[in-house]
Design a protein around this motif. Structure first.
Motif, PDB file in Angstrom:
ATOM      1  N   LEU A  96      41.105  59.983 -13.494  1.00 25.65           N
ATOM      2  CA  LEU A  96      41.532  61.439 -12.970  1.00 25.65           C
ATOM      3  C   LEU A  96      43.003  61.634 -13.516  1.00 25.65           C
ATOM      4  O   LEU A  96      43.755  60.799 -13.058  1.00 25.65           O
ATOM      5  CB  LEU A  96      41.113  61.895 -11.653  1.00 25.65           C
ATOM      6  CG  LEU A  96      39.571  61.274 -11.057  1.00 25.65           C
ATOM      7  CD1 LEU A  96      39.818  61.537  -9.657  1.00 25.65           C
ATOM      8  CD2 LEU A  96      38.730  62.385 -11.658  1.00 25.65           C
ATOM      9  N   TYR A 156      39.083  56.209  -9.209  1.00 29.05           N
ATOM     10  CA  TYR A 156      38.025  56.414  -8.226  1.00 29.05           C
ATOM     11  C   TYR A 156      36.861  55.355  -8.576  1.00 29.05           C
ATOM     12  O   TYR A 156      36.488  55.205  -9.795  1.00 29.05           O
ATOM     13  CB  TYR A 156      37.328  57.814  -7.652  1.00 29.05           C
ATOM     14  CG  TYR A 156      38.424  58.527  -6.936  1.00 29.05           C
ATOM     15  CD1 TYR A 156      39.535  59.154  -7.389  1.00 29.05           C
ATOM     16  CD2 TYR A 156      37.894  58.603  -5.568  1.00 29.05           C
ATOM     17  CE1 TYR A 156      40.266  59.639  -6.427  1.00 29.05           C
ATOM     18  CE2 TYR A 156      38.823  59.540  -4.609  1.00 29.05           C
ATOM     19  CZ  TYR A 156      39.991  59.985  -5.140  1.00 29.05           C
ATOM     20  OH  TYR A 156      40.738  60.564  -4.153  1.00 29.05           O
ATOM     21  N   GLN A 197      32.825  54.485  -7.340  1.00 24.31           N
ATOM     22  CA  GLN A 197      31.674  54.986  -6.669  1.00 24.31           C
ATOM     23  C   GLN A 197      30.501  53.940  -6.862  1.00 24.31           C
ATOM     24  O   GLN A 197      29.980  53.492  -7.819  1.00 24.31           O
ATOM     25  CB  GLN A 197      31.209  56.320  -7.308  1.00 24.31           C
ATOM     26  CG  GLN A 197      30.137  56.743  -6.553  1.00 24.31           C
ATOM     27  CD  GLN A 197      29.434  57.975  -7.002  1.00 24.31           C
ATOM     28  OE1 GLN A 197      29.609  58.527  -8.196  1.00 24.31           O
ATOM     29  NE2 GLN A 197      28.774  58.899  -5.962  1.00 24.31           N
ATOM     30  N   ARG A 218      30.262  53.526 -16.210  1.00 24.57           N
ATOM     31  CA  ARG A 218      29.276  52.613 -15.133  1.00 24.57           C
ATOM     32  C   ARG A 218      29.515  51.097 -15.853  1.00 24.57           C
ATOM     33  O   ARG A 218      29.236  50.932 -16.886  1.00 24.57           O
ATOM     34  CB  ARG A 218      27.794  53.127 -15.804  1.00 24.57           C
ATOM     35  CG  ARG A 218      26.670  52.582 -14.844  1.00 24.57           C
ATOM     36  CD  ARG A 218      25.501  53.422 -15.036  1.00 24.57           C
ATOM     37  NE  ARG A 218      25.677  54.936 -14.692  1.00 24.57           N
ATOM     38  CZ  ARG A 218      25.317  55.411 -13.427  1.00 24.57           C
ATOM     39  NH1 ARG A 218      25.027  54.593 -12.583  1.00 24.57           N
ATOM     40  NH2 ARG A 218      25.398  56.823 -13.364  1.00 24.57           N
ATOM     41  N   LYS A 237      41.955  71.063  -6.650  1.00 25.51           N
ATOM     42  CA  LYS A 237      40.606  70.265  -7.077  1.00 25.51           C
ATOM     43  C   LYS A 237      40.582  69.437  -7.695  1.00 25.51           C
ATOM     44  O   LYS A 237      41.243  69.548  -8.903  1.00 25.51           O
ATOM     45  CB  LYS A 237      39.305  71.307  -6.948  1.00 25.51           C
ATOM     46  CG  LYS A 237      39.455  72.223  -8.029  1.00 25.51           C
ATOM     47  CD  LYS A 237      38.256  73.116  -8.201  1.00 25.51           C
ATOM     48  CE  LYS A 237      38.115  73.915  -9.376  1.00 25.51           C
ATOM     49  NZ  LYS A 237      39.278  75.140  -9.379  1.00 25.51           N
ATOM     50  N   ILE A 238      39.731  68.490  -7.649  1.00 24.52           N
ATOM     51  CA  ILE A 238      39.726  67.497  -8.880  1.00 24.52           C
ATOM     52  C   ILE A 238      38.367  67.714  -9.642  1.00 24.52           C
ATOM     53  O   ILE A 238      37.351  68.050  -9.068  1.00 24.52           O
ATOM     54  CB  ILE A 238      39.528  65.970  -8.085  1.00 24.52           C
ATOM     55  CG1 ILE A 238      40.593  65.640  -7.178  1.00 24.52           C
ATOM     56  CG2 ILE A 238      39.320  65.030  -9.356  1.00 24.52           C
ATOM     57  CD1 ILE A 238      40.520  64.121  -6.683  1.00 24.52           C
ATOM     58  N   ILE A 239      38.477  67.519 -10.743  1.00 22.45           N
ATOM     59  CA  ILE A 239      37.290  67.864 -11.721  1.00 22.45           C
ATOM     60  C   ILE A 239      36.951  66.231 -12.103  1.00 22.45           C
ATOM     61  O   ILE A 239      37.718  65.619 -12.849  1.00 22.45           O
ATOM     62  CB  ILE A 239      37.524  68.555 -13.006  1.00 22.45           C
ATOM     63  CG1 ILE A 239      37.850  70.103 -12.385  1.00 22.45           C
ATOM     64  CG2 ILE A 239      36.421  68.646 -13.685  1.00 22.45           C
ATOM     65  CD1 ILE A 239      37.000  70.709 -11.559  1.00 22.45           C
ATOM     66  N   PHE A 240      35.613  66.000 -11.888  1.00 25.94           N
ATOM     67  CA  PHE A 240      35.367  64.521 -12.151  1.00 25.94           C
ATOM     68  C   PHE A 240      34.644  64.623 -13.609  1.00 25.94           C
ATOM     69  O   PHE A 240      33.665  65.654 -13.827  1.00 25.94           O
ATOM     70  CB  PHE A 240      34.432  63.944 -11.303  1.00 25.94           C
ATOM     71  CG  PHE A 240      35.103  63.475 -10.035  1.00 25.94           C
ATOM     72  CD1 PHE A 240      35.567  64.263  -9.106  1.00 25.94           C
ATOM     73  CD2 PHE A 240      35.452  62.070  -9.723  1.00 25.94           C
ATOM     74  CE1 PHE A 240      36.350  63.909  -7.704  1.00 25.94           C
ATOM     75  CE2 PHE A 240      36.023  61.638  -8.549  1.00 25.94           C
ATOM     76  CZ  PHE A 240      36.372  62.548  -7.589  1.00 25.94           C
ATOM     77  N   GLY A 241      34.705  63.731 -14.409  1.00 25.82           N
ATOM     78  CA  GLY A 241      34.244  63.380 -15.437  1.00 25.82           C
ATOM     79  C   GLY A 241      32.805  62.704 -15.186  1.00 25.82           C
ATOM     80  O   GLY A 241      32.467  62.514 -13.961  1.00 25.82           O
ATOM     81  N   LYS A 242      31.907  62.241 -16.264  1.00 27.78           N
ATOM     82  CA  LYS A 242      30.950  61.158 -15.999  1.00 27.78           C
ATOM     83  C   LYS A 242      31.266  59.984 -15.647  1.00 27.78           C
ATOM     84  O   LYS A 242      30.389  59.167 -14.984  1.00 27.78           O
ATOM     85  CB  LYS A 242      30.147  61.259 -17.010  1.00 27.78           C
ATOM     86  CG  LYS A 242      29.306  62.705 -17.496  1.00 27.78           C
ATOM     87  CD  LYS A 242      28.249  62.378 -18.593  1.00 27.78           C
ATOM     88  CE  LYS A 242      27.481  63.625 -18.612  1.00 27.78           C
ATOM     89  NZ  LYS A 242      28.133  64.795 -18.915  1.00 27.78           N
ATOM     90  N   THR A 298      44.868  58.716 -11.356  1.00 25.80           N
ATOM     91  CA  THR A 298      44.111  58.108 -10.476  1.00 25.80           C
ATOM     92  C   THR A 298      42.712  57.698 -10.983  1.00 25.80           C
ATOM     93  O   THR A 298      41.868  58.126 -11.737  1.00 25.80           O
ATOM     94  CB  THR A 298      43.993  59.335  -9.363  1.00 25.80           C
ATOM     95  OG1 THR A 298      45.290  59.891  -9.179  1.00 25.80           O
ATOM     96  CG2 THR A 298      43.455  58.577  -8.000  1.00 25.80           C
ATOM     97  N   GLY A 320      29.742  57.995  -1.651  1.00 26.63           N
ATOM     98  CA  GLY A 320      30.849  58.848  -2.302  1.00 26.63           C
ATOM     99  C   GLY A 320      31.694  58.264  -2.996  1.00 26.63           C
ATOM    100  O   GLY A 320      32.124  56.889  -2.841  1.00 26.63           O
ATOM    101  N   PRO A 321      32.392  58.711  -3.791  1.00 23.43           N
ATOM    102  CA  PRO A 321      33.692  57.898  -4.759  1.00 23.43           C
ATOM    103  C   PRO A 321      34.619  57.518  -3.709  1.00 23.43           C
ATOM    104  O   PRO A 321      34.870  58.235  -2.556  1.00 23.43           O
ATOM    105  CB  PRO A 321      34.194  58.973  -5.698  1.00 23.43           C
ATOM    106  CG  PRO A 321      33.099  59.893  -5.914  1.00 23.43           C
ATOM    107  CD  PRO A 321      32.187  59.950  -4.384  1.00 23.43           C
ATOM    108  N   TYR A 352      35.824  56.407 -12.343  1.00 23.09           N
ATOM    109  CA  TYR A 352      36.225  57.645 -12.745  1.00 23.09           C
ATOM    110  C   TYR A 352      37.730  57.661 -12.733  1.00 23.09           C
ATOM    111  O   TYR A 352      38.557  57.152 -11.987  1.00 23.09           O
ATOM    112  CB  TYR A 352      35.865  58.741 -11.732  1.00 23.09           C
ATOM    113  CG  TYR A 352      34.516  59.054 -11.435  1.00 23.09           C
ATOM    114  CD1 TYR A 352      33.867  58.143 -10.368  1.00 23.09           C
ATOM    115  CD2 TYR A 352      33.699  59.808 -12.236  1.00 23.09           C
ATOM    116  CE1 TYR A 352      32.411  58.456  -9.963  1.00 23.09           C
ATOM    117  CE2 TYR A 352      32.329  59.999 -12.162  1.00 23.09           C
ATOM    118  CZ  TYR A 352      31.688  59.291 -11.003  1.00 23.09           C
ATOM    119  OH  TYR A 352      30.534  59.449 -10.723  1.00 23.09           O
TER     120      TYR A 352
END
Lengths: 115, 110
Positions: free
Chosen positions: B89, B36, B38, B105, B97-102, B34, B43-44, B87
């Motif tokens: 995922l 996302y 931002q 950009r 829950k989703i854990i987002f990385g950095k 997935t 928010g994303p 992002y």
């Protein structure tokens, strides 16, 4: 409502004060999440609520942070004795069960500045 | 939850096609991929999800090779408004829950 609503959108507070951040999730969404995003960084998971289950608090950075969700809807994130390192954007998201990463809807966040 | 690796930043120009690749070597059989997006001060938001091969919607395309150890988000003919953090995922619909990385950009230049 149509989306996730967060208030206030901006909050400036003095070091040592307590703050409360509010999240109104999408109606009918049983899952609610709080994340924190420091400037230029990714999202840091804080806490997760799912229905009437005990919340997953594994991401809370210290005991100064707490959150509650009343009636399975609105959630409040409370930060006690704020520190300058608490300055960040606090994001709330909600989803329906079983949607996994597909169904997250985020609010626009609360920008917290501790001076 | 499988860990993902993606470039920290990318620059491109308006009108170009942009491809952002994400590595996820430990992806599990039930995991979906997935992405996302931002924008600044927001928010994303979900943009695309896939399991294998190719998925396309009005925003982007997602290419997933047979081994599923990586995926590529493709943005056709980018504009300045595509400047955002993207992002990647990996997880299944049982994840709580989703854990987002950095994220990556992406900066679009005129």
């Amino acid at each position: 409502g149509a989306g996730v609503s967060q208030s206030p959108s901006n909050k400036v507070t003095e070091k040592g004060k307590d703050v409360e951040l509010r999240c109104d999730p999408i109606s009918g969404h049983t899952a609610l999440y709080w994340y924190r995003q420091s400037l230029g960084q990714g999202l840091e998971f804080l806490i997760y609520f799912q229905g009437n289950s005990a919340p997953d608090k594994s991401g809370l950075p210290s005991d100064r942070f707490s959150a509650e969700r009343t009636g399975g809807s609105v959630s409040t994130l409370t930060i006690q004795r704020t520190q300058q390192e608490d300055s960040a954007v606090y994001l709330c998201a909600s989803s329906s069960v079983g949607q996994g990463a597909y169904g997250y809807t985020f609010g626009s966040g609360t920008r917290l500045t501790v001076v | 939850l499988a860990k993902t690796t993606q470039p920290i930043s990318m620059d491109s120009y308006e009108g170009q096609e942009v491809n952002i690749t994400c590595s996820h070597n430990n992806i599990a059989t039930n995991d979906y991929i997935t992405w996302y997006q931002q924008f600044p001060s927001q928010g994303p938001r979900f943009i695309i999800q896939g399991y294998k091969t190719k998925v396309t919607n009005e925003v982007a395309s997602l290419f997933i090779p047979a081994d599923r150890k990586s995926s590529t988000l493709s943005l056709p003919r980018v504009s300045l408004s595509d400047t955002a953090v993207y992002y990647c995922l990996v997880g299944d619909d049982r994840d709580d829950k989703i854990i987002f990385g950095k994220g990556t950009r992406l900066h679009i230049l005129p």
